[in-house]
Design a protein around this motif. Structure first.
Motif, PDB file in Angstrom:
ATOM      1  N   VAL A  29       0.646  -0.789  -0.045  1.00 41.35           N
ATOM      2  CA  VAL A  29      -0.291  -0.021  -0.119  1.00 41.35           C
ATOM      3  C   VAL A  29       0.680   1.390   0.036  1.00 41.35           C
ATOM      4  O   VAL A  29       0.756   2.497  -0.839  1.00 41.35           O
ATOM      5  N   LEU A  30       1.611   1.135   1.485  1.00 44.76           N
ATOM      6  CA  LEU A  30       3.079   2.399   0.577  1.00 44.76           C
ATOM      7  C   LEU A  30       3.440   2.180  -0.035  1.00 44.76           C
ATOM      8  O   LEU A  30       3.604   3.960  -0.433  1.00 44.76           O
ATOM      9  N   PHE A  31       3.762   1.733  -1.113  1.00 46.43           N
ATOM     10  CA  PHE A  31       4.690   1.800  -2.013  1.00 46.43           C
ATOM     11  C   PHE A  31       3.798   2.223  -3.604  1.00 46.43           C
ATOM     12  O   PHE A  31       4.175   2.905  -4.015  1.00 46.43           O
ATOM     13  N   PHE A  32       3.224   1.379  -3.587  1.00 45.65           N
ATOM     14  CA  PHE A  32       1.487   1.992  -4.842  1.00 45.65           C
ATOM     15  C   PHE A  32       0.971   2.900  -4.435  1.00 45.65           C
ATOM     16  O   PHE A  32       0.205   3.780  -5.780  1.00 45.65           O
ATOM     17  N   MET A  33       0.859   3.624  -3.522  1.00 43.36           N
ATOM     18  CA  MET A  33      -0.186   4.795  -2.623  1.00 43.36           C
ATOM     19  C   MET A  33       1.032   5.712  -2.917  1.00 43.36           C
ATOM     20  O   MET A  33       2.211   6.312  -2.184  1.00 43.36           O
ATOM     21  N   ASP A  34       0.821   7.492  -2.889  1.00 44.47           N
ATOM     22  CA  ASP A  34       1.538   8.327  -2.873  1.00 44.47           C
ATOM     23  C   ASP A  34       1.623   8.556  -1.541  1.00 44.47           C
ATOM     24  O   ASP A  34       0.331   9.731  -1.290  1.00 44.47           O
ATOM     25  N   LEU A  35       2.115   7.712  -0.699  1.00 47.51           N
ATOM     26  CA  LEU A  35       1.597   8.490   1.124  1.00 47.51           C
ATOM     27  C   LEU A  35       2.756   9.069   1.654  1.00 47.51           C
ATOM     28  O   LEU A  35       3.808   7.931   2.445  1.00 47.51           O
ATOM     29  N   GLU A  36       4.033   9.409   1.510  1.00 49.51           N
ATOM     30  CA  GLU A  36       5.450   9.581   1.652  1.00 49.51           C
ATOM     31  C   GLU A  36       5.274  10.051   3.032  1.00 49.51           C
ATOM     32  O   GLU A  36       6.403   9.825   3.902  1.00 49.51           O
ATOM     33  N   HIS A  37       4.204  11.136   3.881  1.00 48.74           N
ATOM     34  CA  HIS A  37       4.443  11.366   4.674  1.00 48.74           C
ATOM     35  C   HIS A  37       3.758  10.072   5.482  1.00 48.74           C
ATOM     36  O   HIS A  37       4.136  10.377   7.015  1.00 48.74           O
ATOM     37  N   ILE A  38       3.123   8.732   5.347  1.00 48.95           N
ATOM     38  CA  ILE A  38       2.818   8.179   5.742  1.00 48.95           C
ATOM     39  C   ILE A  38       3.837   7.017   5.863  1.00 48.95           C
ATOM     40  O   ILE A  38       4.113   6.450   6.702  1.00 48.95           O
ATOM     41  N   VAL A  39       4.829   7.006   4.949  1.00 52.19           N
ATOM     42  CA  VAL A  39       5.598   6.380   5.178  1.00 52.19           C
ATOM     43  C   VAL A  39       7.115   6.734   6.249  1.00 52.19           C
ATOM     44  O   VAL A  39       7.462   5.725   7.121  1.00 52.19           O
ATOM     45  N   GLU A  40       7.320   7.814   6.449  1.00 51.58           N
ATOM     46  CA  GLU A  40       7.585   8.634   7.275  1.00 51.58           C
ATOM     47  C   GLU A  40       7.156   8.250   8.283  1.00 51.58           C
ATOM     48  O   GLU A  40       8.278   8.194   9.937  1.00 51.58           O
ATOM     49  N   TRP A 149      18.450  10.364  -0.451  1.00 54.08           N
ATOM     50  CA  TRP A 149      17.157   9.803  -0.854  1.00 54.08           C
ATOM     51  C   TRP A 149      16.020   9.950   0.519  1.00 54.08           C
ATOM     52  O   TRP A 149      16.942  10.196   1.800  1.00 54.08           O
ATOM     53  N   ASP A 150      15.247  10.771  -0.162  1.00 53.71           N
ATOM     54  CA  ASP A 150      13.583  10.730   0.972  1.00 53.71           C
ATOM     55  C   ASP A 150      13.121   9.399   0.849  1.00 53.71           C
ATOM     56  O   ASP A 150      13.191   8.220   0.568  1.00 53.71           O
ATOM     57  N   ALA A 151      11.599   9.606   1.233  1.00 55.12           N
ATOM     58  CA  ALA A 151      10.744   8.768   1.981  1.00 55.12           C
ATOM     59  C   ALA A 151      10.323   7.878   0.567  1.00 55.12           C
ATOM     60  O   ALA A 151      10.406   6.822   0.592  1.00 55.12           O
ATOM     61  N   GLU A 152      10.127   8.793  -0.606  1.00 55.34           N
ATOM     62  CA  GLU A 152      10.104   8.088  -2.290  1.00 55.34           C
ATOM     63  C   GLU A 152      11.496   6.969  -2.559  1.00 55.34           C
ATOM     64  O   GLU A 152      11.114   6.107  -2.740  1.00 55.34           O
ATOM     65  N   GLN A 153      12.519   7.402  -2.275  1.00 51.02           N
ATOM     66  CA  GLN A 153      13.058   6.452  -2.425  1.00 51.02           C
ATOM     67  C   GLN A 153      12.933   5.269  -1.577  1.00 51.02           C
ATOM     68  O   GLN A 153      13.965   3.635  -1.979  1.00 51.02           O
ATOM     69  N   ILE A 154      13.200   5.388  -0.045  1.00 51.27           N
ATOM     70  CA  ILE A 154      13.040   4.703   0.804  1.00 51.27           C
ATOM     71  C   ILE A 154      12.398   3.745   1.001  1.00 51.27           C
ATOM     72  O   ILE A 154      12.563   2.402   1.948  1.00 51.27           O
ATOM     73  N   VAL A 155      11.071   4.311   0.661  1.00 51.15           N
ATOM     74  CA  VAL A 155      10.487   3.075   0.837  1.00 51.15           C
ATOM     75  C   VAL A 155      10.507   1.546  -0.205  1.00 51.15           C
ATOM     76  O   VAL A 155       9.789   0.702   0.257  1.00 51.15           O
ATOM     77  N   TRP A 156      11.243   1.886  -1.131  1.00 53.48           N
ATOM     78  CA  TRP A 156      11.530   0.454  -1.555  1.00 53.48           C
ATOM     79  C   TRP A 156      11.869  -0.323  -0.552  1.00 53.48           C
ATOM     80  O   TRP A 156      12.403  -1.650  -1.149  1.00 53.48           O
ATOM     81  N   LEU A 157      13.533   0.459   0.514  1.00 50.31           N
ATOM     82  CA  LEU A 157      14.470   0.084   1.069  1.00 50.31           C
ATOM     83  C   LEU A 157      13.436  -0.857   1.726  1.00 50.31           C
ATOM     84  O   LEU A 157      13.194  -1.819   2.156  1.00 50.31           O
ATOM     85  N   MET A 158      11.938  -0.637   2.401  1.00 51.22           N
ATOM     86  CA  MET A 158      10.494  -0.933   3.377  1.00 51.22           C
ATOM     87  C   MET A 158      10.260  -2.085   2.715  1.00 51.22           C
ATOM     88  O   MET A 158      10.085  -3.220   2.886  1.00 51.22           O
ATOM     89  N   LEU A 159       9.976  -1.755   1.641  1.00 45.94           N
ATOM     90  CA  LEU A 159       9.367  -3.155   0.490  1.00 45.94           C
ATOM     91  C   LEU A 159       9.961  -3.995   0.344  1.00 45.94           C
ATOM     92  O   LEU A 159       9.343  -5.426   0.831  1.00 45.94           O
ATOM     93  N   PHE A 160      11.671  -4.417   0.221  1.00 47.12           N
ATOM     94  CA  PHE A 160      12.133  -5.405   0.102  1.00 47.12           C
ATOM     95  C   PHE A 160      12.146  -5.635   1.415  1.00 47.12           C
ATOM     96  O   PHE A 160      12.470  -6.720   1.717  1.00 47.12           O
ATOM     97  N   LEU A 161      13.001  -4.636   2.825  1.00 44.16           N
ATOM     98  CA  LEU A 161      12.305  -5.960   4.195  1.00 44.16           C
ATOM     99  C   LEU A 161      11.078  -5.900   4.587  1.00 44.16           C
ATOM    100  O   LEU A 161      11.723  -7.095   5.257  1.00 44.16           O
TER     101      LEU A 161
END
Length: 216
Positions: A29-40, A149-161
């Protein structure tokens, strides 16, 4: 109380499976939706949870006052940074952008430096998992700073983990369910062994009647 604990242990595979599904689902959900502040905010919760989880046990078991003080300062700073991430997402609802990357990288690099300083000081003993984990924190933190990097790039790391962690939880849940089925099968077989087959039980002779027959 022991029965509740036993039941929780037997059915722990259910919680692990649900946790794996939720973890991967949330990451998608965090990866496919534009929710950078939610990722943070999500990363802020992880940072706060990790700081709180390790603070009290570390203080109780660490004998060096210097290392103990350094880790307390680190935990307090982590909680402050986590509060910034969560508070910004709740109040402003916007991404911190580059500021988030710098703060998150600082958390990762500080964790690696504090860990290795504790080992070099002789107050801690390392092992292979903790060694590779803290090396990874230094590497990832450095990449975040150098690459901006900001949340937009770090979400890739979150998805992998999340996929790796969810896969591990799912595999562990499968093993737990397999043991659960074997335990149920063993209980059924033991129950069948205890049950006795139907048998004709001879009646006990009446002693008074037998005595009358002998006298006559």
């Amino acid at each position: 109380m022991s029965g509740i604990k036993t039941s929780f242990t037997v059915y722990s595979w259910v919680f692990k499976f649900v946790g794996a599904a939720l973890l991967i689902g949330l990451a998608l959900v965090l990866f496919f939706m534009d929710l950078e502040h939610i990722v943070e905010a999500f990363i802020g919760i992880l940072i706060a949870g990790y700081a709180i989880m390790r603070l009290v046990p570390f203080i109780k078991t660490q004998r060096s006052d210097l290392i103990k003080t350094i880790n307390i300062i680190e935990s307090v700073l982590n909680l402050l940074i986590a509060a910034v991430f969560i508070g910004n997402a709740v109040v402003r609802g916007e991404s911190l952008e580059a500021i988030f990357g710098w703060l998150f990288a600082g958390v990762l690099i500080a964790r690696g430096m504090v860990h290795f300083y504790g080992i070099s000081y002789g107050a801690e003993k390392g092992d292979h998992p903790s060694y590779f984990f803290h090396v990874a924190t230094l590497i990832v933190g450095t990449i975040i700073i150098t690459q901006g990097w900001d949340a937009e790039q770090i979400v890739w790391l979150m998805l992998f983990l999340s996929i790796v962690s969810g896969g591990y939880l799912g595999y562990d849940a499968y093993g737990g369910y397999n043991l659960y089925r074997k335990r149920k099968q063993l209980q059924t077989e033991k129950r069948k062994e205890v049950e006795l087959p139907d048998m004709d039980v001879p009646r006990k002779e009446d002693p008074v009647r037998d005595q009358d027959q002998i006298v006559s």
